[in-house]
Design an enzyme around this catalytic site. Structure first.
Site, PDB file in Angstrom:
ATOM      1  N   GLU A   1       9.611  16.671 -25.812  1.00 62.17           N
ATOM      2  CA  GLU A   1       8.818  17.174 -24.675  1.00 62.17           C
ATOM      3  C   GLU A   1       9.236  18.604 -24.300  1.00 62.17           C
ATOM      4  OE1 GLU A   1       6.153  15.739 -23.669  1.00 62.17           O
ATOM      5  OE2 GLU A   1       6.353  13.560 -23.512  1.00 62.17           O
TER       6      GLU A   1
ATOM      7  N   LYS B   1       6.799  22.398 -16.318  1.00 57.92           N
ATOM      8  CA  LYS B   1       6.066  21.181 -15.924  1.00 57.92           C
ATOM      9  C   LYS B   1       5.668  21.256 -14.447  1.00 57.92           C
ATOM     10  CE  LYS B   1       4.825  16.705 -15.837  1.00 57.92           C
ATOM     11  NZ  LYS B   1       4.995  15.401 -16.352  1.00 57.92           N
TER      12      LYS B   1
ATOM     13  N   ARG C   1      -3.841  20.716 -15.973  1.00 58.74           N
ATOM     14  CA  ARG C   1      -2.771  19.764 -16.287  1.00 58.74           C
ATOM     15  C   ARG C   1      -2.977  19.082 -17.645  1.00 58.74           C
ATOM     16  NH1 ARG C   1       0.281  15.479 -12.310  1.00 58.74           N
ATOM     17  NH2 ARG C   1       1.532  14.544 -13.947  1.00 58.74           N
TER      18      ARG C   1
ATOM     19  N   HIS D   1       9.474   7.859 -27.344  1.00 57.17           N
ATOM     20  CA  HIS D   1       8.278   8.571 -26.892  1.00 57.17           C
ATOM     21  C   HIS D   1       8.278  10.030 -27.395  1.00 57.17           C
ATOM     22  CE1 HIS D   1       4.912   9.616 -24.314  1.00 57.17           C
ATOM     23  NE2 HIS D   1       5.592  10.672 -23.899  1.00 57.17           N
TER      24      HIS D   1
ATOM     25  N   HIS E   1       0.405   9.217 -28.846  1.00 58.67           N
ATOM     26  CA  HIS E   1       0.307   7.893 -28.218  1.00 58.67           C
ATOM     27  C   HIS E   1      -0.180   6.853 -29.223  1.00 58.67           C
ATOM     28  CE1 HIS E   1       0.220   9.011 -23.645  1.00 58.67           C
ATOM     29  NE2 HIS E   1       1.441   8.851 -24.105  1.00 58.67           N
TER      30      HIS E   1
ATOM     31  N   HIS F   1      -0.412  14.375 -27.501  1.00 55.08           N
ATOM     32  CA  HIS F   1      -0.416  13.005 -26.975  1.00 55.08           C
ATOM     33  C   HIS F   1      -1.560  12.142 -27.493  1.00 55.08           C
ATOM     34  CE1 HIS F   1       2.793  14.455 -24.516  1.00 55.08           C
ATOM     35  NE2 HIS F   1       2.926  13.314 -23.863  1.00 55.08           N
TER      36      HIS F   1
ATOM     37  N   GLU G   1      -4.883  16.276 -12.414  1.00 51.67           N
ATOM     38  CA  GLU G   1      -5.397  16.451 -13.787  1.00 51.67           C
ATOM     39  C   GLU G   1      -6.911  16.648 -13.846  1.00 51.67           C
ATOM     40  OE1 GLU G   1      -3.067  14.497 -16.931  1.00 51.67           O
ATOM     41  OE2 GLU G   1      -4.959  14.040 -17.904  1.00 51.67           O
TER      42      GLU G   1
ATOM     43  N   ARG H   1       0.810  -1.237   0.000  1.00 51.43           N
ATOM     44  CA  ARG H   1       0.000   0.000   0.000  1.00 51.43           C
ATOM     45  C   ARG H   1       0.839   1.282   0.000  1.00 51.43           C
ATOM     46  NH1 ARG H   1      -3.562  -2.776   3.637  1.00 51.43           N
ATOM     47  NH2 ARG H   1      -5.300  -3.624   2.411  1.00 51.43           N
TER      48      ARG H   1
ATOM     49  N   LYS I   1       2.822  11.127 -11.919  1.00 51.88           N
ATOM     50  CA  LYS I   1       2.096  10.111 -12.691  1.00 51.88           C
ATOM     51  C   LYS I   1       2.974   8.884 -12.799  1.00 51.88           C
ATOM     52  CE  LYS I   1      -1.018  12.466 -15.896  1.00 51.88           C
ATOM     53  NZ  LYS I   1      -1.312  12.724 -17.318  1.00 51.88           N
TER      54      LYS I   1
ATOM     55  N   ASN J   1      -1.040  17.301 -22.270  1.00 53.15           N
ATOM     56  CA  ASN J   1      -1.371  16.239 -23.224  1.00 53.15           C
ATOM     57  C   ASN J   1      -1.350  16.709 -24.671  1.00 53.15           C
ATOM     58  OD1 ASN J   1      -1.763  14.381 -21.151  1.00 53.15           O
ATOM     59  ND2 ASN J   1      -3.886  15.020 -20.856  1.00 53.15           N
TER      60      ASN J   1
HETATM   61  N1  LIG Z   1       4.876  10.180 -15.917  1.00 51.33           N
HETATM   62  C1  LIG Z   1       4.855  11.155 -16.791  1.00 51.33           C
HETATM   63  O1  LIG Z   1       4.360  12.252 -16.521  1.00 51.33           O
HETATM   64  C2  LIG Z   1       5.472  10.931 -18.145  1.00 51.33           C
HETATM   65  C3  LIG Z   1       5.676  12.025 -19.005  1.00 51.33           C
HETATM   66  C4  LIG Z   1       6.298  11.789 -20.224  1.00 51.33           C
HETATM   67  C5  LIG Z   1       6.697  10.515 -20.578  1.00 51.33           C
HETATM   68  N2  LIG Z   1       6.473   9.479 -19.721  1.00 51.33           N
HETATM   69  C6  LIG Z   1       6.891   8.110 -20.058  1.00 51.33           C
HETATM   70  O2  LIG Z   1       8.312   8.080 -20.128  1.00 51.33           O
HETATM   71  C7  LIG Z   1       8.703   6.998 -20.952  1.00 51.33           C
HETATM   72  C8  LIG Z   1       9.782   7.446 -21.888  1.00 51.33           C
HETATM   73  O3  LIG Z   1      10.902   7.859 -21.138  1.00 51.33           O
HETATM   74  P1  LIG Z   1      12.376   7.834 -21.773  1.00 51.33           P
HETATM   75  O4  LIG Z   1      12.334   8.470 -23.096  1.00 51.33           O
HETATM   76  O5  LIG Z   1      13.299   8.346 -20.758  1.00 51.33           O
HETATM   77  O6  LIG Z   1      12.575   6.283 -22.064  1.00 51.33           O
HETATM   78  P2  LIG Z   1      13.489   5.156 -21.378  1.00 51.33           P
HETATM   79  O7  LIG Z   1      13.312   5.129 -19.941  1.00 51.33           O
HETATM   80  O8  LIG Z   1      13.221   3.927 -22.161  1.00 51.33           O
HETATM   81  O9  LIG Z   1      14.959   5.674 -21.671  1.00 51.33           O
HETATM   82  C9  LIG Z   1      15.401   5.760 -22.997  1.00 51.33           C
HETATM   83  C10 LIG Z   1      16.666   4.914 -23.216  1.00 51.33           C
HETATM   84  O10 LIG Z   1      17.773   5.607 -22.672  1.00 51.33           O
HETATM   85  C11 LIG Z   1      18.500   4.733 -21.804  1.00 51.33           C
HETATM   86  N3  LIG Z   1      19.137   5.588 -20.814  1.00 51.33           N
HETATM   87  C12 LIG Z   1      18.531   6.313 -19.841  1.00 51.33           C
HETATM   88  N4  LIG Z   1      19.429   7.049 -19.199  1.00 51.33           N
HETATM   89  C13 LIG Z   1      20.630   6.797 -19.763  1.00 51.33           C
HETATM   90  C14 LIG Z   1      21.936   7.297 -19.542  1.00 51.33           C
HETATM   91  N5  LIG Z   1      22.194   8.254 -18.641  1.00 51.33           N
HETATM   92  N6  LIG Z   1      22.942   6.803 -20.308  1.00 51.33           N
HETATM   93  C15 LIG Z   1      22.694   5.880 -21.276  1.00 51.33           C
HETATM   94  N7  LIG Z   1      21.481   5.385 -21.537  1.00 51.33           N
HETATM   95  C16 LIG Z   1      20.451   5.852 -20.792  1.00 51.33           C
HETATM   96  C17 LIG Z   1      17.485   3.756 -21.299  1.00 51.33           C
HETATM   97  O11 LIG Z   1      18.099   2.580 -20.857  1.00 51.33           O
HETATM   98  C18 LIG Z   1      16.628   3.538 -22.538  1.00 51.33           C
HETATM   99  O12 LIG Z   1      17.262   2.606 -23.384  1.00 51.33           O
HETATM  100  C19 LIG Z   1       7.446   6.534 -21.688  1.00 51.33           C
HETATM  101  O13 LIG Z   1       7.016   5.318 -21.147  1.00 51.33           O
HETATM  102  C20 LIG Z   1       6.445   7.631 -21.404  1.00 51.33           C
HETATM  103  O14 LIG Z   1       5.128   7.153 -21.405  1.00 51.33           O
HETATM  104  C21 LIG Z   1       5.872   9.671 -18.519  1.00 51.33           C
END
Ligand SMILES: NC(=O)c1ccc[n+]([C@@H]2O[C@H](COP(=O)([O-])OP(=O)(O)OC[C@H]3O[C@@H](n4cnc5c(N)ncnc54)[C@H](O)[C@@H]3O)[C@@H](O)[C@H]2O)c1
Length: 359
Positions: free
Chosen positions: A180, A218, A232, A257, A243, A239, A228, A116, A138, A236
């Site tokens: 982003e 942000k 907020r 992404h 998405h 998105h 949201e 929890r 999120k 999107n």
């Molecule tokens: N929660 C939210 O508000 C929110 C907002 C935007 C995106 N997201 C989510 O975030 C995700 C995308 O995030 P992302 O683009 O960081 O993807 P990711 O976490 O897959 O990272 C991208 C790649 O970079 C590598 N990597 C990360 N840091 C590194 C470093 N310092 N050195 C070498 N390699 C490194 C990772 O291993 C991966 O292969 C999606 O799932 C998306 O839905 C969430």
């Protein structure tokens, strides 16, 4: 070190060594187990720095998950919960998420549901996670082809953004983070938008100033509307279509992404002209920049039909209506704007026919 007021936790930007991270571990978690969640890349590039520099982490348990979006699944979460249980982790222990947005989304979700709710700390290591995913609470995993269908709002106890981690980030992932950053400018700050465009064109290293401005956009929005209910939703922008593109191509020709969101933004800017009063000249400016920087996959008629279906089932929809966040001008965004299905078909066909920058 820049301290930013967040929703009840420390948000610090600068060297982790100068941050309050060590103090937090000592003050709050001296007696607690520390669990670090990494993927294979952050295991290779980021973990050693942490373990070598923070005594409190010398005996931390490390849980490694595969890199990439596929990790955001309930089956993977179950495996990690079982590992936590095997390590006899209690709700008074702390989970430290070290990675990109996949790790902060996934690790935050795992921690928030385990017994929890167990405390977690985010140390984002990708650009996208630094400017967006790690901020705002999120957390979640995907379900089928649909993104982030299972999740909870839950904030970390600390968020430490150290730009040094970007040194090892592959170029494609930097480009994803820029997607982003562009969004933050497009929805909230025209000058920031132009500065991010200039930075992307220049190829120069990312200055801390522009990084902090994006983080502040942000953070300000999610502080005002943490769950949201209204404002907020502007985050999107891009998105609904983004998405759909990301989900559709996930298994054939995956896009990062931020890349998918950049394409979603130019397409939703097109919708903004049709239904939200965006001037054609502003649209053309956005289109020229995004299409010059990011490549479009080739849309077949089957791809378009599949993506339209994803759009129709977007989780932001209400009472059968597809609701979008759209920009009336660069630097401002409005939300809950109904968009007819025919208009989505029109925008997909427009980009299919344009054949600009195709692979
Ligand atoms: N929660 C939210 O508000 C929110 C907002 C935007 C995106 N997201 C989510 O975030 C995700 C995308 O995030 P992302 O683009 O960081 O993807 P990711 O976490 O897959 O990272 C991208 C790649 O970079 C590598 N990597 C990360 N840091 C590194 C470093 N310092 N050195 C070498 N390699 C490194 C990772 O291993 C991966 O292969 C999606 O799932 C998306 O839905 C969430």
């Amino acid at each position: 070190m820049r301290y930013i007021e967040a929703n009840g936790y420390s948000l610090e930007v600068g060297s982790l060594l100068d941050s309050s991270f060590a103090q937090l571990l000592e003050d709050k978690y001296a007696e607690s187990k520390k669990i670090i969640i990494v993927d294979e890349n952050t295991h290779e590039y980021c973990l050693e720095f942490l373990v070598a520099n923070f005594d409190a982490l010398s005996e931390a348990e490390v849980i490694q998950v595969p890199a990439g979006e596929d990790t955001k699944q309930i089956s993977m979460a179950t495996q990690v919960w079982e590992a936590l249980s095997d390590y006899e982790v209690s709700r008074y222990d702390v989970i430290i998420n070290v990675g990109g947005g996949v790790i902060t989304d996934f690790g935050g979700f795992v921690a928030s549901c385990y017994k929890r709710g167990c405390d977690f700390i985010n140390i984002p290591t990708s650009l996208l996670a630094m400017v967006d995913a790690s901020i705002g609470g999120k957390t979640g995993v995907n379900l089928g082809g649909y993104k982030n269908q299972l999740g909870v709002f839950s904030n970390p106890v600390g968020l430490y953004i150290d730009p040094e981690f970007l040194e090892t980030l592959p170029a494609k992932e930097l480009e994803s983070g820029f997607g982003e950053m562009l969004k933050h400018g497009l929805i909230a700050d025209e000058e920031l938008y132009r500065d991010v465009c200039a930075l992307m064109k220049s190829g120069e290293p990312i200055g801390e100033d522009v990084l902090i401005r994006c983080i502040e956009v942000k953070n300000k929005i999610v502080r005002e509307d943490p769950n949201e209910k209204g404002l907020r939703k502007i985050l999107n922008f891009g998105h609904t279509i983004g998405h759909a593109i990301e989900g559709h191509y996930l298994n054939s020709q995956p896009l990062t992404h931020g890349h998918a969101i950049a394409l979603g933004m130019v397409m939703e800017a097109y919708l903004s002209v049709k239904v939200n009063g965006l001037a054609q000249a502003m649209y053309l400016e956005i289109e020229a920049f995004i299409l010059d920087y990011y490549r479009f996959p080739k849309f077949s008629d089957e791809d378009i039909q599949a993506m339209l279906l994803l759009v129709q089932n977007d989780k932001k929809n209400r009472a059968g209506k597809v609701l979008c966040s759209l920009i009336p001008e660069i630097g401002r965004c409005t939300y809950d704007i109904p968009v007819r299905q025919e208009l989505f078909l029109e925008v997909f066909l427009h980009f299919k026919n344009q054949q600009l920058n195709l692979n």
